[in-house]
Design a protein around this motif. Sequence first.
Motif, PDB file in Angstrom:
ATOM      1  N   CYS A  53      19.089 -20.859  56.062  1.00 47.19           N
ATOM      2  CA  CYS A  53      18.719 -20.281  54.778  1.00 47.19           C
ATOM      3  C   CYS A  53      18.716 -21.366  53.694  1.00 47.19           C
ATOM      4  O   CYS A  53      17.954 -21.315  52.743  1.00 47.19           O
ATOM      5  CB  CYS A  53      19.698 -19.174  54.393  1.00 47.19           C
ATOM      6  N   SER A  54      19.587 -22.333  53.856  1.00 45.25           N
ATOM      7  CA  SER A  54      19.678 -23.417  52.872  1.00 45.25           C
ATOM      8  C   SER A  54      18.588 -24.466  53.068  1.00 45.25           C
ATOM      9  O   SER A  54      18.389 -25.309  52.213  1.00 45.25           O
ATOM     10  CB  SER A  54      21.041 -24.094  53.010  1.00 45.25           C
ATOM     11  N   ASN A  68      18.864 -26.776  55.112  1.00 47.92           N
ATOM     12  CA  ASN A  68      19.564 -28.023  55.444  1.00 47.92           C
ATOM     13  C   ASN A  68      20.306 -27.885  56.772  1.00 47.92           C
ATOM     14  O   ASN A  68      21.320 -27.199  56.856  1.00 47.92           O
ATOM     15  CB  ASN A  68      20.544 -28.360  54.308  1.00 47.92           C
ATOM     16  N   PRO A 105      22.453 -26.094  50.444  1.00 47.18           N
ATOM     17  CA  PRO A 105      21.119 -26.564  50.057  1.00 47.18           C
ATOM     18  C   PRO A 105      21.183 -27.986  49.522  1.00 47.18           C
ATOM     19  O   PRO A 105      22.159 -28.358  48.863  1.00 47.18           O
ATOM     20  CB  PRO A 105      20.706 -25.592  48.939  1.00 47.18           C
ATOM     21  N   LEU A 106      20.152 -28.769  49.820  1.00 37.34           N
ATOM     22  CA  LEU A 106      20.146 -30.150  49.353  1.00 37.34           C
ATOM     23  C   LEU A 106      19.622 -30.277  47.931  1.00 37.34           C
ATOM     24  O   LEU A 106      19.918 -31.213  47.227  1.00 37.34           O
ATOM     25  CB  LEU A 106      19.278 -31.009  50.278  1.00 37.34           C
ATOM     26  N   ARG A 107      18.788 -29.266  47.558  1.00 34.91           N
ATOM     27  CA  ARG A 107      18.234 -29.355  46.203  1.00 34.91           C
ATOM     28  C   ARG A 107      19.339 -29.139  45.177  1.00 34.91           C
ATOM     29  O   ARG A 107      20.237 -28.354  45.409  1.00 34.91           O
ATOM     30  CB  ARG A 107      17.173 -28.268  45.998  1.00 34.91           C
ATOM     31  N   PRO A 108      19.230 -29.796  44.041  1.00 31.12           N
ATOM     32  CA  PRO A 108      20.205 -29.538  42.982  1.00 31.12           C
ATOM     33  C   PRO A 108      20.136 -28.067  42.582  1.00 31.12           C
ATOM     34  O   PRO A 108      19.057 -27.492  42.502  1.00 31.12           O
ATOM     35  CB  PRO A 108      19.731 -30.420  41.818  1.00 31.12           C
ATOM     36  N   ARG A 109      21.275 -27.457  42.367  1.00 33.53           N
ATOM     37  CA  ARG A 109      21.306 -26.045  41.997  1.00 33.53           C
ATOM     38  C   ARG A 109      20.571 -25.815  40.680  1.00 33.53           C
ATOM     39  O   ARG A 109      20.615 -26.621  39.781  1.00 33.53           O
ATOM     40  CB  ARG A 109      22.747 -25.579  41.850  1.00 33.53           C
ATOM     41  N   GLY A 110      19.909 -24.648  40.627  1.00 30.36           N
ATOM     42  CA  GLY A 110      19.245 -24.269  39.384  1.00 30.36           C
ATOM     43  C   GLY A 110      17.815 -24.727  39.319  1.00 30.36           C
ATOM     44  O   GLY A 110      17.053 -24.279  38.486  1.00 30.36           O
ATOM     45  N   ARG A 111      17.445 -25.594  40.265  1.00 32.98           N
ATOM     46  CA  ARG A 111      16.068 -26.063  40.228  1.00 32.98           C
ATOM     47  C   ARG A 111      15.199 -25.131  41.060  1.00 32.98           C
ATOM     48  O   ARG A 111      15.549 -24.756  42.162  1.00 32.98           O
ATOM     49  CB  ARG A 111      16.007 -27.475  40.793  1.00 32.98           C
ATOM     50  N   SER A 112      14.068 -24.767  40.524  1.00 33.98           N
ATOM     51  CA  SER A 112      13.180 -23.853  41.233  1.00 33.98           C
ATOM     52  C   SER A 112      12.491 -24.574  42.374  1.00 33.98           C
ATOM     53  O   SER A 112      12.177 -25.757  42.259  1.00 33.98           O
ATOM     54  CB  SER A 112      12.138 -23.334  40.261  1.00 33.98           C
ATOM     55  N   PRO A 113      12.218 -23.891  43.502  1.00 33.22           N
ATOM     56  CA  PRO A 113      11.500 -24.540  44.587  1.00 33.22           C
ATOM     57  C   PRO A 113      10.097 -24.995  44.172  1.00 33.22           C
ATOM     58  O   PRO A 113       9.839 -26.163  44.003  1.00 33.22           O
ATOM     59  CB  PRO A 113      11.426 -23.474  45.659  1.00 33.22           C
ATOM     60  N   ARG A 114       9.218 -24.027  43.983  1.00 37.48           N
ATOM     61  CA  ARG A 114       7.869 -24.410  43.592  1.00 37.48           C
ATOM     62  C   ARG A 114       7.300 -23.464  42.529  1.00 37.48           C
ATOM     63  O   ARG A 114       6.149 -23.464  42.226  1.00 37.48           O
ATOM     64  CB  ARG A 114       6.959 -24.411  44.818  1.00 37.48           C
ATOM     65  N   ASN A 115       8.127 -22.579  42.048  1.00 30.81           N
ATOM     66  CA  ASN A 115       7.627 -21.621  41.055  1.00 30.81           C
ATOM     67  C   ASN A 115       7.662 -22.223  39.663  1.00 30.81           C
ATOM     68  O   ASN A 115       8.439 -23.105  39.352  1.00 30.81           O
ATOM     69  CB  ASN A 115       8.493 -20.368  41.066  1.00 30.81           C
ATOM     70  N   SER A 116       6.841 -21.664  38.857  1.00 32.80           N
ATOM     71  CA  SER A 116       6.908 -22.055  37.451  1.00 32.80           C
ATOM     72  C   SER A 116       6.576 -20.851  36.604  1.00 32.80           C
ATOM     73  O   SER A 116       6.064 -19.882  37.093  1.00 32.80           O
ATOM     74  CB  SER A 116       5.913 -23.164  37.161  1.00 32.80           C
TER      75      SER A 116
END
Lengths: 177, 345
Positions: free
Chosen positions: A154-155, A157, A166-177
Amino acid sequence: MAKLQSKYDVRPIASTDGMIVEELDTELLIYDTARDKAHCLNPAAATVWKHCDGQKTVEELQALIAPEAGAADSRDMIVGCLRDFQRRHLVTGTTGWLDSERQVSRRELLKRVSVTAAVVVLVPLVTTIVAPTPAAAASCLAGGATCSIGSQCCSGNCSGFTCGPPLRPRGRSPRNS
Amino acid sequence: MAGQQIARMLSGAWRVAPPVLDFDRNLLDGVRPQLLASGTAGLVWRKIRGDQSMTDSPVADVFRDWYRSNALNSARQQQAIAAIFSRLTENKINPIIVKGWSVARLYPELAARPVGDIDLYVAPEDRAKAEQIVRKLPDFPYHVDFEHLALALSKDTVASVFERSEIRELHGTPVRVLGAEDNLRLLAVHFLQHGGWRPLWLCDVAVALENRPPQFDWKRCLGDDQIRINWVESVLVLAHLLLGARIDDTPAADWIAEFPQWPRESILEKWGRLSIETVGQGYFPPVGSMLKPGNFIRAIRHRWDDSIRATVEAGGRFDNSSRLPMKIRWGLKRAAQFYFPRIEH
């Protein structure tokens, strides 16, 4: 006589704390979240359990099931049913009293009442079923699960064959804007 | 072929009155592992429960038990969903629930479909706070996933997704679900993103399709991105070809005759390969079993041979062109992911 009177004063109470109850077709399903056990009550057992309100006596409960059966049979049925409930923590208020009641095996009871076939379906039965598992429909693995690639987790990773955070920094959207 | 038998078994199983089953109990027993692994036991029970020759068999008891278990798990999860929505809205976070319960509610009965994770969509700026709140929920029995929507909704703005969403009530709590158009698109893309390995997800597409509201807006569902249109329509055609979903009044209807053969074959092959050991792990075998040389080679072949995921990863179209360039590209990408897992690819 006093002892007999105390038996008939028993008023079982259905345990509902931490129980998830669901009617399905003609059955009643009960999931005991504290013990992680799931039970299936046939219609007769469901009728009894629903009426275990702390108000009805065993005699009144007995009258709810198999009125066609003889008094002795229906007595054995209600005792067996309440014993099943007690063993599975589905009722309270029966301890002590049940121990003093005659124990009839389900097989013996079914053999006896099967003389009148219509009554058989009215014998209360409680069975243990597969406890619900949240994993059955999951599309990804939770943290700590064994994995071989990132997309299984699910992460996203999979590190060292284990799903990590998850490897992405928290709070950052995947690909949405 | 096991995959075809699974497709036959599930055909129309999501309907109020599922079609009569043309199947005997030996065949059912033969594909039981795949059906149980696929999360479709509740649907199978709905198809066999009216046939005494099936229900008398011990094989049927397993499906009935899962059907019952689904009912209890749905009831349990509904409480959890209501709790999580209450907590998030108290904290001024507005979530949308996707997949899972939001699809299960479209089936004639909740027991037909298992529910697993709780997938939530929140505005990107709320996500960290939402994750923190969820982590603090005491004894929360479900995994909450905030990751899933990127690809399906990537062309939409957050505002438009919320604008089209709808409110349903659950245990007295307002719960927001996707609009019907977004929901169908999400389910279709999700099915492809995971390589189509789970027949349950195609049943989800079928149930969302056949239960769409009369005012359903196809233009809104498909959007104007040609690749995304191709993907969604492909899944609709697959739902029709494999499970008998009714698509005659949809934009995908004209495509049935020309639809390429390979996606169907790829999916049926995966369905036939499902096993309990791989539940929750897609169609990949467990790591332990890959230590055997035969299994290792098979696993590599299955990874290489996944044309559907290779197409999605490459952003390609589902058509009759060769999949080879996409497979090579995807293979290289995965090799990079394996050797350099901490780098974003």
